[in-house]
Write a protein that holds these residues in place. Sequence first.
Motif, PDB file in Angstrom:
ATOM      1  N   ALA A 245      22.197 -14.588   5.099  1.00 40.78           N
ATOM      2  CA  ALA A 245      22.407 -13.403   5.932  1.00 40.78           C
ATOM      3  C   ALA A 245      21.097 -13.054   6.618  1.00 40.78           C
ATOM      4  O   ALA A 245      20.047 -13.052   5.982  1.00 40.78           O
ATOM      5  CB  ALA A 245      22.863 -12.233   5.071  1.00 40.78           C
TER       6      ALA A 245
ATOM      7  N   TRP B  91      13.093  -6.558   6.263  1.00 40.19           N
ATOM      8  CA  TRP B  91      13.753  -7.381   5.248  1.00 40.19           C
ATOM      9  C   TRP B  91      14.417  -6.500   4.196  1.00 40.19           C
ATOM     10  O   TRP B  91      13.913  -5.406   3.888  1.00 40.19           O
ATOM     11  CB  TRP B  91      12.736  -8.270   4.530  1.00 40.19           C
ATOM     12  CG  TRP B  91      12.212  -9.419   5.335  1.00 40.19           C
ATOM     13  CD1 TRP B  91      11.955  -9.449   6.679  1.00 40.19           C
ATOM     14  CD2 TRP B  91      11.868 -10.713   4.843  1.00 40.19           C
ATOM     15  NE1 TRP B  91      11.465 -10.671   7.041  1.00 40.19           N
ATOM     16  CE2 TRP B  91      11.401 -11.467   5.934  1.00 40.19           C
ATOM     17  CE3 TRP B  91      11.892 -11.299   3.576  1.00 40.19           C
ATOM     18  CZ2 TRP B  91      10.970 -12.793   5.803  1.00 40.19           C
ATOM     19  CZ3 TRP B  91      11.465 -12.612   3.439  1.00 40.19           C
ATOM     20  CH2 TRP B  91      11.025 -13.350   4.547  1.00 40.19           C
TER      21      TRP B  91
ATOM     22  N   HIS C  65      17.973 -20.619   3.353  1.00 39.13           N
ATOM     23  CA  HIS C  65      17.762 -19.165   3.452  1.00 39.13           C
ATOM     24  C   HIS C  65      18.402 -18.607   4.732  1.00 39.13           C
ATOM     25  O   HIS C  65      17.750 -17.940   5.534  1.00 39.13           O
ATOM     26  CB  HIS C  65      16.261 -18.829   3.400  1.00 39.13           C
ATOM     27  CG  HIS C  65      16.001 -17.402   2.978  1.00 39.13           C
ATOM     28  ND1 HIS C  65      14.963 -17.024   2.172  1.00 39.13           N
ATOM     29  CD2 HIS C  65      16.669 -16.239   3.251  1.00 39.13           C
ATOM     30  CE1 HIS C  65      14.985 -15.715   1.980  1.00 39.13           C
ATOM     31  NE2 HIS C  65      16.030 -15.222   2.631  1.00 39.13           N
TER      32      HIS C  65
ATOM     33  N   LEU D 111      23.729  -7.485   8.541  1.00 39.48           N
ATOM     34  CA  LEU D 111      23.230  -8.364   7.469  1.00 39.48           C
ATOM     35  C   LEU D 111      24.262  -8.416   6.340  1.00 39.48           C
ATOM     36  O   LEU D 111      24.582  -9.483   5.799  1.00 39.48           O
ATOM     37  CB  LEU D 111      21.881  -7.854   6.966  1.00 39.48           C
ATOM     38  CG  LEU D 111      21.229  -8.635   5.823  1.00 39.48           C
ATOM     39  CD1 LEU D 111      19.730  -8.755   6.070  1.00 39.48           C
ATOM     40  CD2 LEU D 111      21.444  -7.989   4.479  1.00 39.48           C
TER      41      LEU D 111
HETATM   42  C1  OXD Z   1      15.832 -10.423   3.265  1.00 33.84           C
HETATM   43  C2  OXD Z   1      16.130 -11.863   3.386  1.00 33.84           C
HETATM   44  O1  OXD Z   1      15.347 -10.014   2.210  1.00 33.84           O
HETATM   45  O2  OXD Z   1      16.435 -12.323   4.509  1.00 33.84           O
HETATM   46  O3  OXD Z   1      16.104  -9.679   4.224  1.00 33.84           O
HETATM   47  O4  OXD Z   1      16.072 -12.594   2.402  1.00 33.84           O
END
Ligand code: OXD
Length: 310
Positions: free
Chosen positions: A276, A70, A273, A94
Amino acid sequence: MTLTLLFAASDANWAEYAAPLRDAIAQAGLSATLTREAAPDRVDYIIYAPTSPLQDFSPFTRCKAVLSLWAGVERIVGNPTLTQPLCRMVDPALTEGMVEWVVGHALRHHLGMDRHIVNPGRLWDPTCPPLARERPVTMLGMGELGTACARALAALNFPVTGWSRTPKQTGDIPCLHGEDGLAKALSTAQIVVTLLPKTPETENTLNARTLALLPRGAVILNPGRGALIDDDALLAALDSGQIGHATLDVFRTEPLPQDHPYWSHPRVTVTPHIAADTRAPSASRVIAENIRRGEAGIPLLNRVDRTRGY
Ligand code: OXD
Ligand code: NDP
């Protein structure tokens, strides 16, 4: 030597990541066993999602780094058992996804698309939106994601102002910092994007006082973290018309509870959420590169500074 890599994330993550991680590890020239179970004192690196049941890092005495899948690390950064280096995810895919989400939602509001997509009264209103060059945007957070989004919006001619913790210059994009900088950055913003990490300092960055600094009718896009906004203050500002719309991807409680006022507020758009996502092929290459670096004694990429919290 064959390394032991512990994958501490969900079953769904394992299904997605096992093959790309093995490929990336082989391509990085590493000899490693990727596993979901290992004696803690045999583990060299932990590939980690904060949703994992693994919360006590103290038995992992040989572990050289915890590599998060993450970008946001608020759930792990303060863990007192974590003494190993922590790296967060910076994944080009991302970033690409975040740019698309931010630009898409900014254009929705900039162009007033809703008026034409839902027009039950068949109203013929030929009012043209202003040009992007006439719509100031403020980006709160000018890190990996904020900078990429700021650049994409600036490329469409939006006058973008950034705000970060430390002074910086990103090409032609002016960037302010500190309390005074925040007040200045908000004073002209018709669209505000929050891409700050969640830390004790960033909590409620948008509150009754700072929301009042915005021009009336400003739009908020929050793909950062729910805690960046004081929810009650935002709801009051939406009700009064001070804020024209809020498009929110992240919340203090996720999934957003069914009875939360955001769901039914006519000036709020909830996305679950999904702004990305980390993508397994590119993220696996980032993880493998960090393991290669760890083994070669080269500084790790995307290392989290525990004191500043991101
Ligand atoms: C992250 C998220 O922190 O997906 O990667 O929120
Ligand atoms: P970075 O760490 O690269 O950037 C963080 C930015 O926030 C930096 O510019 C930093 O300033 C600034 N900042 C931190 N603290 C403060 C403060 N107290 N005052 C002002 N500015 C501050 O993070 P990313 O850009 O990679 O990610 C940002 C956040 O996006 C993540 O932490 C996560 O919460 C969220 N996210 C959400 C996703 C989603 O799907 N919704 C997906 C991925 C991430 P400085 O440059 O001076 O250090």
